[in-house]
Scaffold this motif. Sequence first.
Motif, PDB file in Angstrom:
ATOM      1  N   THR A 157       0.152  -1.307   9.429  1.00 16.30           N
ATOM      2  CA  THR A 157       0.717   0.082   9.330  1.00 16.30           C
ATOM      3  C   THR A 157       1.961   0.080   9.586  1.00 16.30           C
ATOM      4  OG1 THR A 157       0.463   0.271  12.053  1.00 16.30           O
ATOM      5  CG2 THR A 157      -1.682   0.965  10.584  1.00 16.30           C
ATOM      6  N   ASN A 192      -6.894   6.137   1.814  1.00 17.08           N
ATOM      7  CA  ASN A 192      -5.702   5.732   0.892  1.00 17.08           C
ATOM      8  C   ASN A 192      -5.356   6.889  -0.252  1.00 17.08           C
ATOM      9  OD1 ASN A 192      -5.021   3.086   2.088  1.00 17.08           O
ATOM     10  ND2 ASN A 192      -6.818   2.392   1.343  1.00 17.08           N
ATOM     11  N   GLY A 208      -9.685   3.007  10.880  1.00 17.21           N
ATOM     12  CA  GLY A 208      -8.890   1.989  10.848  1.00 17.21           C
ATOM     13  C   GLY A 208      -9.087   0.509  11.233  1.00 17.21           C
ATOM     14  N   ILE A 221       3.335  -0.496   5.801  1.00 11.71           N
ATOM     15  CA  ILE A 221       3.228   1.151   5.305  1.00 11.71           C
ATOM     16  C   ILE A 221       4.438   1.735   5.573  1.00 11.71           C
ATOM     17  CG2 ILE A 221       2.083   3.294   4.970  1.00 11.71           C
ATOM     18  CD1 ILE A 221      -0.600   1.738   5.380  1.00 11.71           C
ATOM     19  N   GLN A 224     -14.852   3.647   5.607  1.00 12.80           N
ATOM     20  CA  GLN A 224     -13.489   3.595   5.929  1.00 12.80           C
ATOM     21  C   GLN A 224     -12.775   4.253   4.801  1.00 12.80           C
ATOM     22  OE1 GLN A 224     -11.066   0.386   5.710  1.00 12.80           O
ATOM     23  NE2 GLN A 224     -10.487   0.480   7.822  1.00 12.80           N
ATOM     24  N   GLN A 225     -13.244   4.123   3.702  1.00 11.53           N
ATOM     25  CA  GLN A 225     -12.409   4.395   2.469  1.00 11.53           C
ATOM     26  C   GLN A 225     -12.698   5.762   1.799  1.00 11.53           C
ATOM     27  OE1 GLN A 225      -9.882   2.548   1.432  1.00 11.53           O
ATOM     28  NE2 GLN A 225      -9.979   1.111   2.976  1.00 11.53           N
ATOM     29  N   GLN A 268      -3.663  -5.512  11.770  1.00  6.24           N
ATOM     30  CA  GLN A 268      -3.964  -4.278  11.497  1.00  6.24           C
ATOM     31  C   GLN A 268      -2.647  -3.354  11.778  1.00  6.24           C
ATOM     32  OE1 GLN A 268      -6.328  -2.419   9.845  1.00  6.24           O
ATOM     33  NE2 GLN A 268      -5.127  -0.326  10.340  1.00  6.24           N
ATOM     34  N   TRP A 300     -12.714  -3.089  11.323  1.00  3.91           N
ATOM     35  CA  TRP A 300     -12.191  -4.500  10.902  1.00  3.91           C
ATOM     36  C   TRP A 300     -12.908  -5.214  12.090  1.00  3.91           C
ATOM     37  CZ3 TRP A 300     -12.213  -5.465   6.406  1.00  3.91           C
ATOM     38  CH2 TRP A 300     -11.681  -4.833   5.256  1.00  3.91           C
ATOM     39  N   ASN A 327       0.766   6.851  11.985  1.00  3.16           N
ATOM     40  CA  ASN A 327      -0.151   5.779  11.710  1.00  3.16           C
ATOM     41  C   ASN A 327       0.157   4.496  12.635  1.00  3.16           C
ATOM     42  OD1 ASN A 327      -2.088   4.583  10.413  1.00  3.16           O
ATOM     43  ND2 ASN A 327      -1.177   4.053   8.727  1.00  3.16           N
ATOM     44  N   ASN A 341     -15.063  -2.718   0.726  1.00  2.00           N
ATOM     45  CA  ASN A 341     -13.918  -2.014   1.020  1.00  2.00           C
ATOM     46  C   ASN A 341     -13.017  -1.777   0.168  1.00  2.00           C
ATOM     47  OD1 ASN A 341     -11.014  -2.003   2.829  1.00  2.00           O
ATOM     48  ND2 ASN A 341     -12.611  -0.972   3.904  1.00  2.00           N
ATOM     49  N   GLN A 358       0.786  -1.370   0.012  1.00  2.00           N
ATOM     50  CA  GLN A 358      -0.046  -0.049   0.055  1.00  2.00           C
ATOM     51  C   GLN A 358       0.868   1.389   0.108  1.00  2.00           C
ATOM     52  OE1 GLN A 358      -3.803  -1.005   0.374  1.00  2.00           O
ATOM     53  NE2 GLN A 358      -3.868  -0.010   2.151  1.00  2.00           N
ATOM     54  N   PHE A 404      -7.585   8.747  12.201  1.00  2.84           N
ATOM     55  CA  PHE A 404      -7.933   7.530  11.359  1.00  2.84           C
ATOM     56  C   PHE A 404      -7.438   6.151  12.078  1.00  2.84           C
ATOM     57  CE2 PHE A 404      -7.180   4.091   8.478  1.00  2.84           C
ATOM     58  CZ  PHE A 404      -8.467   3.879   7.819  1.00  2.84           C
TER      59      PHE A 404
HETATM   60  C1  BGC Z   1      -7.646  -0.020   5.534  1.00  3.19           C
HETATM   61  C2  BGC Z   1      -6.617  -0.075   4.514  1.00  3.19           C
HETATM   62  C3  BGC Z   1      -5.417   1.138   5.127  1.00  3.19           C
HETATM   63  C4  BGC Z   1      -4.899   1.110   6.265  1.00  3.19           C
HETATM   64  C5  BGC Z   1      -4.072   2.323   6.569  1.00  3.19           C
HETATM   65  C6  BGC Z   1      -6.796   0.014   7.025  1.00  3.19           C
HETATM   66  O1  BGC Z   1      -7.635  -0.333   7.957  1.00  3.19           O
HETATM   67  O2  BGC Z   1      -8.364  -0.937   5.452  1.00  3.19           O
HETATM   68  O3  BGC Z   1      -7.215   0.541   3.559  1.00  3.19           O
HETATM   69  O4  BGC Z   1      -4.623   1.583   4.200  1.00  3.19           O
HETATM   70  O5  BGC Z   1      -6.184   0.875   7.218  1.00  3.19           O
HETATM   71  O6  BGC Z   1      -3.315   2.099   8.002  1.00  3.19           O
END
Ligand code: BGC
Length: 483
Positions: free
Chosen positions: A156, A274, A384, A159, A268-269, A152, A388, A307, A411, A38, A379
Amino acid sequence: MTVPSESGSTTSRTRVGPWLLMVGAVIMLSGLLFGYDQGVIAGALEGIQKSFNTSNTMTEIITSWVTLGALFGALVAGVLADRIGRKITIMLAAGLFTLGALLESLAPGTSVLVIGRLVVGFGVGVASVAAPLYAAEQAPSHLRGRFVSTYQLAITMGIFIAYLVDQALTNGSSWRLMLGVSAVPAVLLLIVIVPMPDTPRWLIKVNRRGDAEKALLKIQPDVDPKLELDDIETSARAEDENRATWSEVFSKSLRKPLMVGVGLAVFQQITGINAIIYYADKIFAQAGFSTPADQASATTWAIGGVNVLATFIAVAYVDRFGRRPLLFVGLVGMSVSLTTVGIAFKFMGDADTSGAGTGGPTTAGIVTLVALVVFIASFAFSLGPVVWTVINEIFPSRVRGRAVAIATAANWGAAWLVSQFFLTLIDSIGTSTTFWLFAAFAVVAYVWIWKKVPETKGRTLEEIELLWDAADPVQAQRDSGTL
Ligand code: BGC
Protein backbone atom coordinates in the motif's frame (compact mmCIF):
# COMPACT_ATOMS: atom_id res chain seq x y z
CA MET A 1 3.32 -15.57 -0.75
CA THR A 2 4.43 -18.69 1.04
CA VAL A 3 5.27 -18.99 4.70
CA PRO A 4 7.13 -22.17 5.56
CA SER A 5 6.03 -24.47 8.35
CA GLU A 6 6.54 -23.37 11.91
CA SER A 7 9.02 -26.13 12.60
CA GLY A 8 12.58 -25.31 11.76
CA SER A 9 13.11 -22.71 14.39
CA THR A 10 13.83 -23.39 18.02
CA THR A 11 14.60 -19.87 19.06
CA SER A 12 12.16 -18.15 21.36
CA ARG A 13 13.43 -14.58 21.08
CA THR A 14 16.21 -13.17 18.94
CA ARG A 15 17.80 -9.77 19.19
CA VAL A 16 16.91 -7.68 16.17
CA GLY A 17 20.40 -6.94 14.83
CA PRO A 18 21.41 -5.03 11.68
CA TRP A 19 21.28 -8.09 9.41
CA LEU A 20 17.77 -8.96 10.51
CA LEU A 21 16.80 -5.38 9.75
CA MET A 22 18.22 -5.93 6.27
CA VAL A 23 15.86 -8.91 5.90
CA GLY A 24 13.05 -6.51 6.82
CA ALA A 25 14.36 -4.16 4.12
CA VAL A 26 14.19 -6.96 1.52
CA ILE A 27 10.53 -7.62 2.25
CA MET A 28 9.75 -3.92 2.48
CA LEU A 29 11.42 -3.09 -0.86
CA SER A 30 9.71 -6.01 -2.62
CA GLY A 31 6.32 -4.81 -1.37
CA LEU A 32 7.14 -1.23 -2.40
CA LEU A 33 8.18 -2.42 -5.84
CA PHE A 34 4.96 -4.39 -6.26
CA GLY A 35 2.80 -1.52 -5.02
CA TYR A 36 4.64 1.20 -6.95
CA ASP A 37 4.03 -0.61 -10.15
CA GLN A 38 0.37 -1.22 -9.37
CA GLY A 39 -0.17 2.45 -8.62
CA VAL A 40 1.99 4.32 -11.10
CA ILE A 41 -0.07 3.50 -14.15
CA ALA A 42 -3.04 5.53 -12.84
CA GLY A 43 -1.18 8.79 -13.44
CA ALA A 44 0.80 7.65 -16.47
CA LEU A 45 -2.17 6.60 -18.64
CA GLU A 46 -3.19 10.09 -19.65
CA GLY A 47 0.28 10.97 -21.01
CA ILE A 48 0.65 7.57 -22.71
CA GLN A 49 -2.69 8.04 -24.45
CA LYS A 50 -1.60 11.47 -25.65
CA SER A 51 1.81 10.27 -26.89
CA PHE A 52 0.58 7.18 -28.72
CA ASN A 53 -3.08 7.96 -29.30
CA THR A 54 -4.04 4.58 -27.86
CA SER A 55 -7.43 2.89 -28.17
CA ASN A 56 -9.30 1.66 -25.10
CA THR A 57 -8.14 -1.90 -25.78
CA MET A 58 -4.50 -0.84 -26.01
CA THR A 59 -4.89 1.21 -22.80
CA GLU A 60 -6.25 -1.88 -21.08
CA ILE A 61 -3.36 -4.00 -22.36
CA ILE A 62 -0.77 -1.46 -21.21
CA THR A 63 -2.46 -1.36 -17.80
CA SER A 64 -3.11 -5.01 -17.24
CA TRP A 65 -0.25 -6.95 -18.76
CA VAL A 66 1.89 -6.32 -15.70
CA THR A 67 -0.59 -8.57 -13.94
CA LEU A 68 -0.33 -11.19 -16.67
CA GLY A 69 3.48 -11.16 -16.37
CA ALA A 70 3.14 -11.42 -12.58
CA LEU A 71 0.89 -14.46 -12.93
CA PHE A 72 3.59 -16.35 -14.84
CA GLY A 73 6.34 -14.97 -12.61
CA ALA A 74 4.57 -16.26 -9.51
CA LEU A 75 4.08 -19.70 -11.04
CA VAL A 76 7.77 -20.20 -11.88
CA ALA A 77 9.19 -18.43 -8.82
CA GLY A 78 8.87 -21.41 -6.48
CA VAL A 79 10.76 -23.72 -8.83
CA LEU A 80 13.43 -21.05 -9.46
CA ALA A 81 13.86 -20.38 -5.74
CA ASP A 82 14.41 -24.11 -5.15
CA ARG A 83 16.85 -24.52 -8.06
CA ILE A 84 19.05 -21.43 -7.94
CA GLY A 85 18.36 -20.30 -4.39
CA ARG A 86 16.22 -17.59 -2.84
CA LYS A 87 18.88 -14.88 -3.04
CA ILE A 88 19.77 -15.30 -6.72
CA THR A 89 16.06 -15.49 -7.58
CA ILE A 90 15.47 -12.14 -5.88
CA MET A 91 18.47 -10.65 -7.69
CA LEU A 92 17.09 -11.95 -10.96
CA ALA A 93 13.68 -10.43 -10.22
CA ALA A 94 15.22 -7.06 -9.36
CA GLY A 95 17.35 -7.19 -12.53
CA LEU A 96 14.36 -8.03 -14.73
CA PHE A 97 12.38 -5.33 -13.07
CA THR A 98 15.05 -2.71 -13.77
CA LEU A 99 15.30 -3.83 -17.40
CA GLY A 100 11.50 -3.67 -17.79
CA ALA A 101 11.36 -0.19 -16.26
CA LEU A 102 14.02 1.01 -18.72
CA LEU A 103 12.17 -0.53 -21.69
CA GLU A 104 8.96 1.17 -20.56
CA SER A 105 10.46 4.58 -20.09
CA LEU A 106 12.39 4.58 -23.38
CA ALA A 107 9.67 2.88 -25.46
CA PRO A 108 9.45 4.39 -28.96
CA GLY A 109 5.98 2.85 -29.46
CA THR A 110 3.33 0.77 -27.80
CA SER A 111 4.87 -2.65 -28.64
CA VAL A 112 8.07 -1.98 -26.67
CA LEU A 113 5.97 -0.44 -23.92
CA VAL A 114 3.84 -3.58 -23.65
CA ILE A 115 6.96 -5.81 -23.62
CA GLY A 116 8.37 -3.61 -20.84
CA ARG A 117 5.12 -4.02 -18.88
CA LEU A 118 5.29 -7.81 -19.24
CA VAL A 119 8.94 -7.94 -18.12
CA VAL A 120 8.22 -5.70 -15.14
CA GLY A 121 5.23 -7.86 -14.24
CA PHE A 122 7.28 -11.02 -14.45
CA GLY A 123 9.84 -9.48 -12.07
CA VAL A 124 7.08 -8.42 -9.66
CA GLY A 125 5.56 -11.90 -9.74
CA VAL A 126 8.88 -13.61 -9.03
CA ALA A 127 9.75 -11.15 -6.25
CA SER A 128 6.31 -11.45 -4.68
CA VAL A 129 6.88 -15.15 -4.04
CA ALA A 130 10.65 -15.23 -3.47
CA ALA A 131 10.99 -12.24 -1.13
CA PRO A 132 8.37 -13.29 1.46
CA LEU A 133 9.81 -16.81 1.30
CA TYR A 134 13.31 -15.43 1.88
CA ALA A 135 12.14 -13.27 4.77
CA ALA A 136 10.08 -16.04 6.36
CA GLU A 137 13.05 -18.41 6.23
CA GLN A 138 15.52 -15.88 7.61
CA ALA A 139 13.32 -14.60 10.39
CA PRO A 140 12.99 -16.18 13.82
CA SER A 141 9.54 -17.78 14.14
CA HIS A 142 8.07 -15.09 16.40
CA LEU A 143 8.66 -12.48 13.68
CA ARG A 144 7.23 -14.45 10.75
CA GLY A 145 3.66 -13.16 11.03
CA ARG A 146 4.97 -9.61 11.31
CA PHE A 147 6.78 -10.02 8.00
CA VAL A 148 3.55 -11.07 6.20
CA SER A 149 1.75 -7.93 7.38
CA THR A 150 4.78 -5.75 6.66
CA TYR A 151 4.58 -6.96 3.10
CA GLN A 152 0.94 -5.89 2.68
CA LEU A 153 1.69 -2.56 4.31
CA ALA A 154 4.63 -2.05 1.96
CA ILE A 155 2.39 -2.75 -1.06
CA THR A 156 0.00 0.00 0.00
CA MET A 157 2.92 2.36 0.68
CA GLY A 158 4.28 1.59 -2.79
CA ILE A 159 0.93 2.50 -4.34
CA PHE A 160 0.86 5.71 -2.29
CA ILE A 161 4.41 6.72 -3.27
CA ALA A 162 3.54 6.02 -6.93
CA TYR A 163 0.56 8.34 -6.65
CA LEU A 164 2.75 11.04 -5.07
CA VAL A 165 5.26 10.71 -7.92
CA ASP A 166 2.40 10.81 -10.45
CA GLN A 167 1.11 13.93 -8.80
CA ALA A 168 4.50 15.65 -8.80
CA LEU A 169 4.98 14.83 -12.47
CA THR A 170 1.53 15.35 -13.95
CA ASN A 171 2.18 17.17 -17.16
CA GLY A 172 2.77 16.24 -20.75
CA SER A 173 5.05 13.31 -21.43
CA SER A 174 6.48 12.83 -17.93
CA TRP A 175 4.87 9.40 -17.94
CA ARG A 176 8.30 8.16 -19.07
CA LEU A 177 9.85 9.43 -15.85
CA MET A 178 6.98 8.02 -13.75
CA LEU A 179 7.58 4.54 -15.14
CA GLY A 180 11.37 4.92 -15.11
CA VAL A 181 11.40 5.85 -11.40
CA SER A 182 10.11 2.36 -10.66
CA ALA A 183 13.66 1.11 -11.25
CA VAL A 184 14.69 2.86 -7.99
CA PRO A 185 13.24 0.32 -5.49
CA ALA A 186 14.51 -2.49 -7.74
CA VAL A 187 18.07 -1.14 -7.74
CA LEU A 188 17.84 -0.57 -3.96
CA LEU A 189 16.68 -4.17 -3.57
CA LEU A 190 19.71 -5.34 -5.54
CA ILE A 191 22.02 -3.25 -3.35
CA VAL A 192 20.47 -4.64 -0.15
CA ILE A 193 20.42 -8.29 -1.18
CA VAL A 194 23.95 -8.57 -2.65
CA PRO A 195 25.83 -8.69 0.70
CA MET A 196 23.18 -10.96 2.28
CA PRO A 197 23.55 -14.73 2.57
CA ASP A 198 21.01 -17.17 1.18
CA THR A 199 18.68 -18.78 3.74
CA PRO A 200 19.97 -21.57 6.01
CA ARG A 201 17.01 -23.73 4.93
CA TRP A 202 17.96 -23.54 1.24
CA LEU A 203 21.68 -24.00 1.96
CA ILE A 204 20.86 -27.12 3.98
CA LYS A 205 18.69 -28.41 1.14
CA VAL A 206 21.64 -28.18 -1.25
CA ASN A 207 23.98 -29.81 1.29
CA ARG A 208 26.00 -26.71 2.22
CA ARG A 209 25.80 -27.02 5.99
CA GLY A 210 28.94 -24.95 6.59
CA ASP A 211 27.51 -22.01 4.64
CA ALA A 212 24.15 -22.52 6.36
CA GLU A 213 25.82 -22.09 9.74
CA LYS A 214 27.58 -18.90 8.66
CA ALA A 215 24.30 -17.55 7.25
CA LEU A 216 22.37 -18.37 10.40
CA LEU A 217 24.91 -16.76 12.72
CA LYS A 218 25.06 -13.64 10.58
CA ILE A 219 21.30 -13.02 10.77
CA GLN A 220 20.59 -14.47 14.23
CA PRO A 221 23.86 -14.30 16.22
CA ASP A 222 22.22 -15.45 19.49
CA VAL A 223 21.02 -18.88 18.41
CA ASP A 224 22.65 -22.23 19.06
CA PRO A 225 23.55 -23.09 15.45
CA LYS A 226 23.82 -26.87 15.97
CA LEU A 227 20.36 -27.17 17.50
CA GLU A 228 18.78 -24.88 14.96
CA LEU A 229 20.42 -26.46 11.91
CA ASP A 230 19.59 -30.01 13.08
CA ASP A 231 16.02 -28.90 13.41
CA ILE A 232 15.99 -27.32 9.92
CA GLU A 233 17.61 -30.44 8.50
CA THR A 234 14.96 -32.72 10.00
CA SER A 235 12.05 -30.59 8.84
CA ALA A 236 13.54 -30.01 5.36
CA ARG A 237 14.07 -33.76 4.96
CA ALA A 238 10.55 -34.54 6.15
CA GLU A 239 9.20 -31.95 3.76
CA ASP A 240 11.15 -33.44 0.84
CA GLU A 241 9.99 -36.97 1.58
CA ASN A 242 6.45 -35.88 2.14
CA ARG A 243 6.10 -33.33 -0.61
CA ALA A 244 2.68 -33.56 -2.18
CA THR A 245 2.37 -34.00 -5.93
CA TRP A 246 0.25 -31.63 -8.01
CA SER A 247 -2.49 -34.25 -8.24
CA GLU A 248 -2.60 -34.49 -4.44
CA VAL A 249 -3.05 -30.75 -4.22
CA PHE A 250 -6.25 -31.19 -6.23
CA SER A 251 -7.31 -34.33 -4.35
CA LYS A 252 -10.67 -34.64 -2.62
CA SER A 253 -9.22 -34.29 0.88
CA LEU A 254 -7.81 -30.86 0.07
CA ARG A 255 -10.74 -29.62 -1.94
CA LYS A 256 -12.28 -27.61 0.90
CA PRO A 257 -9.23 -25.51 1.84
CA LEU A 258 -8.33 -25.10 -1.84
CA MET A 259 -11.82 -23.78 -2.60
CA VAL A 260 -11.56 -21.38 0.34
CA GLY A 261 -8.11 -20.16 -0.74
CA VAL A 262 -8.94 -19.74 -4.41
CA GLY A 263 -12.41 -18.33 -3.63
CA LEU A 264 -10.99 -15.65 -1.32
CA ALA A 265 -8.25 -14.80 -3.82
CA VAL A 266 -10.78 -14.35 -6.64
CA PHE A 267 -13.33 -12.39 -4.57
CA GLN A 268 -10.54 -10.03 -3.48
CA GLN A 269 -10.18 -9.01 -7.12
CA ILE A 270 -13.65 -9.24 -8.68
CA THR A 271 -15.03 -6.76 -6.16
CA GLY A 272 -13.09 -4.14 -8.11
CA ILE A 273 -10.06 -3.05 -6.05
CA ASN A 274 -7.58 -2.84 -8.88
CA ALA A 275 -10.04 -1.27 -11.30
CA ILE A 276 -10.07 1.58 -8.80
CA ILE A 277 -6.33 1.54 -8.03
CA TYR A 278 -5.42 1.56 -11.75
CA TYR A 279 -8.14 3.74 -13.19
CA ALA A 280 -8.65 6.13 -10.27
CA ASP A 281 -7.67 9.22 -12.26
CA LYS A 282 -10.07 8.29 -15.03
CA ILE A 283 -12.92 7.69 -12.58
CA PHE A 284 -12.28 11.07 -10.95
CA ALA A 285 -12.12 12.68 -14.40
CA GLN A 286 -15.56 11.29 -15.16
CA ALA A 287 -16.75 12.48 -11.77
CA GLY A 288 -15.96 16.06 -12.78
CA PHE A 289 -12.40 16.55 -11.50
CA SER A 290 -11.41 18.25 -14.71
CA THR A 291 -7.69 19.03 -14.45
CA PRO A 292 -5.06 16.28 -14.26
CA ALA A 293 -3.74 17.96 -11.09
CA ASP A 294 -7.17 17.71 -9.37
CA GLN A 295 -7.53 14.09 -10.44
CA ALA A 296 -4.04 13.24 -9.22
CA SER A 297 -4.56 14.79 -5.82
CA ALA A 298 -7.94 13.05 -5.34
CA THR A 299 -6.28 9.76 -6.26
CA THR A 300 -3.25 10.31 -4.02
CA TRP A 301 -5.06 11.20 -0.83
CA ALA A 302 -8.50 9.60 -1.17
CA ILE A 303 -7.22 6.29 -2.53
CA GLY A 304 -3.48 6.03 -1.78
CA GLY A 305 -3.33 7.68 1.66
CA VAL A 306 -6.51 6.06 3.00
CA ASN A 307 -5.30 2.65 1.79
CA VAL A 308 -2.11 2.89 3.88
CA LEU A 309 -3.91 4.16 7.00
CA ALA A 310 -6.63 1.52 6.95
CA THR A 311 -4.09 -1.25 6.43
CA PHE A 312 -2.48 -0.22 9.75
CA ILE A 313 -5.85 -0.91 11.41
CA ALA A 314 -5.98 -4.42 9.97
CA VAL A 315 -2.43 -5.18 11.01
CA ALA A 316 -3.28 -4.09 14.55
CA TYR A 317 -6.63 -5.87 14.87
CA VAL A 318 -6.55 -8.98 12.70
CA ASP A 319 -5.57 -11.14 15.69
CA ARG A 320 -7.95 -9.44 18.12
CA PHE A 321 -11.24 -9.38 16.18
CA GLY A 322 -10.69 -12.41 13.97
CA ARG A 323 -10.78 -12.82 10.24
CA ARG A 324 -14.51 -13.31 9.69
CA PRO A 325 -15.73 -10.17 11.49
CA LEU A 326 -13.21 -7.99 9.64
CA LEU A 327 -14.25 -9.54 6.32
CA PHE A 328 -17.97 -9.04 7.03
CA VAL A 329 -17.66 -5.41 8.13
CA GLY A 330 -15.38 -4.69 5.18
CA LEU A 331 -17.71 -6.30 2.65
CA VAL A 332 -20.71 -4.34 3.96
CA GLY A 333 -18.70 -1.11 3.54
CA MET A 334 -17.57 -2.17 0.08
CA SER A 335 -21.01 -3.14 -1.24
CA VAL A 336 -22.70 -0.01 0.12
CA SER A 337 -20.01 2.27 -1.29
CA LEU A 338 -19.90 0.54 -4.69
CA THR A 339 -23.68 0.82 -4.97
CA THR A 340 -23.40 4.51 -4.08
CA VAL A 341 -20.76 5.13 -6.76
CA GLY A 342 -23.10 3.45 -9.28
CA ILE A 343 -25.98 5.73 -8.25
CA ALA A 344 -23.75 8.82 -8.37
CA PHE A 345 -22.73 7.96 -11.93
CA LYS A 346 -26.40 7.69 -12.90
CA PHE A 347 -26.75 11.33 -11.87
CA MET A 348 -23.68 12.28 -13.85
CA GLY A 349 -24.78 10.28 -16.87
CA ASP A 350 -22.43 7.67 -18.21
CA ALA A 351 -19.69 9.91 -19.46
CA ASP A 352 -17.12 8.72 -21.99
CA THR A 353 -13.89 7.23 -20.67
CA SER A 354 -11.52 9.53 -22.49
CA GLY A 355 -10.82 11.29 -19.22
CA ALA A 356 -12.30 14.61 -20.29
CA GLY A 357 -14.31 15.99 -17.37
CA THR A 358 -16.69 18.88 -17.56
CA GLY A 359 -16.40 21.87 -15.21
CA GLY A 360 -15.50 21.27 -11.53
CA PRO A 361 -16.53 18.35 -9.35
CA THR A 362 -20.31 18.20 -9.08
CA THR A 363 -22.27 17.03 -6.03
CA ALA A 364 -22.37 13.59 -7.62
CA GLY A 365 -18.59 13.85 -8.09
CA ILE A 366 -18.08 14.63 -4.39
CA VAL A 367 -20.37 11.73 -3.45
CA THR A 368 -18.23 9.48 -5.67
CA LEU A 369 -15.08 10.69 -3.91
CA VAL A 370 -16.52 10.00 -0.44
CA ALA A 371 -17.88 6.62 -1.49
CA LEU A 372 -14.51 5.61 -2.94
CA VAL A 373 -12.81 6.60 0.33
CA VAL A 374 -15.25 4.32 2.18
CA PHE A 375 -14.61 1.57 -0.36
CA ILE A 376 -10.84 1.72 -0.15
CA ALA A 377 -10.86 1.90 3.67
CA SER A 378 -13.26 -1.05 3.88
CA PHE A 379 -11.07 -3.09 1.52
CA ALA A 380 -7.84 -2.15 3.26
CA PHE A 381 -8.86 -3.38 6.71
CA SER A 382 -10.56 -6.50 5.41
CA LEU A 383 -10.15 -8.25 2.05
CA GLY A 384 -6.74 -6.67 1.35
CA PRO A 385 -4.64 -8.13 4.15
CA VAL A 386 -7.01 -10.75 5.63
CA VAL A 387 -7.23 -12.76 2.41
CA TRP A 388 -3.43 -13.18 2.36
CA THR A 389 -3.35 -14.07 6.05
CA VAL A 390 -6.00 -16.79 5.61
CA ILE A 391 -4.45 -18.18 2.42
CA ASN A 392 -1.20 -18.64 4.30
CA GLU A 393 -2.70 -20.48 7.25
CA ILE A 394 -5.34 -22.88 5.89
CA PHE A 395 -3.16 -25.42 4.08
CA PRO A 396 -1.30 -28.36 5.65
CA SER A 397 2.44 -27.58 5.46
CA ARG A 398 3.05 -30.47 3.06
CA VAL A 399 1.06 -28.76 0.30
CA ARG A 400 1.33 -25.17 1.42
CA GLY A 401 3.88 -24.06 -1.19
CA ARG A 402 1.92 -25.38 -4.15
CA ALA A 403 -1.51 -24.53 -2.84
CA VAL A 404 -0.50 -20.94 -2.06
CA ALA A 405 0.99 -20.67 -5.56
CA ILE A 406 -2.35 -21.75 -7.05
CA ALA A 407 -4.30 -19.27 -4.95
CA THR A 408 -1.80 -16.51 -5.86
CA ALA A 409 -2.07 -17.32 -9.56
CA ALA A 410 -5.88 -17.29 -9.26
CA ASN A 411 -5.60 -13.86 -7.63
CA TRP A 412 -3.52 -12.50 -10.50
CA GLY A 413 -5.71 -14.16 -13.09
CA ALA A 414 -8.76 -12.45 -11.62
CA ALA A 415 -6.86 -9.14 -11.30
CA TRP A 416 -5.92 -9.40 -14.95
CA LEU A 417 -9.52 -10.06 -16.03
CA VAL A 418 -10.79 -7.02 -14.15
CA SER A 419 -8.14 -4.58 -15.34
CA GLN A 420 -8.20 -5.95 -18.87
CA PHE A 421 -11.95 -5.53 -19.31
CA PHE A 422 -12.88 -2.65 -17.00
CA LEU A 423 -12.95 0.06 -19.67
CA THR A 424 -14.69 -2.26 -22.14
CA LEU A 425 -17.32 -3.04 -19.50
CA ILE A 426 -17.87 0.65 -18.90
CA ASP A 427 -18.31 1.17 -22.62
CA SER A 428 -20.71 -1.71 -23.07
CA ILE A 429 -22.87 -1.78 -19.92
CA GLY A 430 -22.13 1.70 -18.52
CA THR A 431 -20.20 2.94 -15.47
CA SER A 432 -23.12 2.58 -13.04
CA THR A 433 -23.86 -1.02 -13.97
CA THR A 434 -20.14 -1.88 -13.80
CA PHE A 435 -19.95 -0.65 -10.19
CA TRP A 436 -23.22 -2.43 -9.35
CA LEU A 437 -21.70 -5.61 -10.73
CA PHE A 438 -18.74 -5.21 -8.32
CA ALA A 439 -21.27 -4.54 -5.52
CA ALA A 440 -23.17 -7.71 -6.43
CA PHE A 441 -19.92 -9.72 -6.23
CA ALA A 442 -19.30 -8.21 -2.77
CA VAL A 443 -22.74 -9.45 -1.62
CA VAL A 444 -22.06 -12.92 -3.06
CA ALA A 445 -18.66 -12.90 -1.32
CA TYR A 446 -20.38 -12.10 2.01
CA VAL A 447 -22.81 -15.01 1.72
CA TRP A 448 -20.11 -17.41 0.53
CA ILE A 449 -17.70 -16.49 3.36
CA TRP A 450 -20.57 -16.79 5.86
CA LYS A 451 -21.15 -20.38 4.72
CA LYS A 452 -17.71 -21.63 3.76
CA VAL A 453 -14.84 -19.83 5.49
CA PRO A 454 -14.16 -20.99 9.05
CA GLU A 455 -12.61 -18.68 11.65
CA THR A 456 -8.86 -19.30 11.94
CA LYS A 457 -8.00 -16.69 14.58
CA GLY A 458 -6.11 -18.09 17.56
CA ARG A 459 -6.03 -21.66 16.17
CA THR A 460 -2.73 -23.43 15.73
CA LEU A 461 -1.90 -24.62 12.23
CA GLU A 462 -2.59 -28.20 13.39
CA GLU A 463 -6.07 -27.27 14.68
CA ILE A 464 -6.83 -25.56 11.38
CA GLU A 465 -5.82 -28.72 9.52
CA LEU A 466 -8.33 -30.74 11.58
CA LEU A 467 -11.13 -28.28 10.76
CA TRP A 468 -11.35 -29.62 7.21
CA ASP A 469 -12.27 -33.11 8.41
CA ALA A 470 -15.78 -31.87 9.20
CA ALA A 471 -18.36 -32.14 6.40
CA ASP A 472 -19.24 -28.48 7.01
CA PRO A 473 -16.36 -26.76 8.84
CA VAL A 474 -18.30 -23.55 9.56
CA GLN A 475 -21.30 -25.46 10.96
CA ALA A 476 -18.93 -27.59 13.04
CA GLN A 477 -17.46 -24.45 14.60
CA ARG A 478 -20.96 -23.18 15.32
CA ASP A 479 -22.00 -26.49 16.88
CA SER A 480 -18.96 -26.52 19.14
CA GLY A 481 -19.58 -22.94 20.18
CA THR A 482 -16.25 -21.69 18.81
CA LEU A 483 -17.79 -19.33 16.29
C1 BGC B 1 -4.12 -7.04 -3.43
C2 BGC B 1 -3.65 -6.19 -4.58
C3 BGC B 1 -4.11 -4.77 -4.37
C4 BGC B 1 -3.66 -4.26 -3.02
C5 BGC B 1 -4.22 -2.89 -2.75
C6 BGC B 1 -3.60 -6.46 -2.15
O1 BGC B 1 -4.02 -7.26 -1.07
O2 BGC B 1 -3.68 -8.38 -3.59
O3 BGC B 1 -4.15 -6.73 -5.78
O4 BGC B 1 -3.64 -3.93 -5.38
O5 BGC B 1 -4.07 -5.14 -2.00
O6 BGC B 1 -3.75 -2.37 -1.55
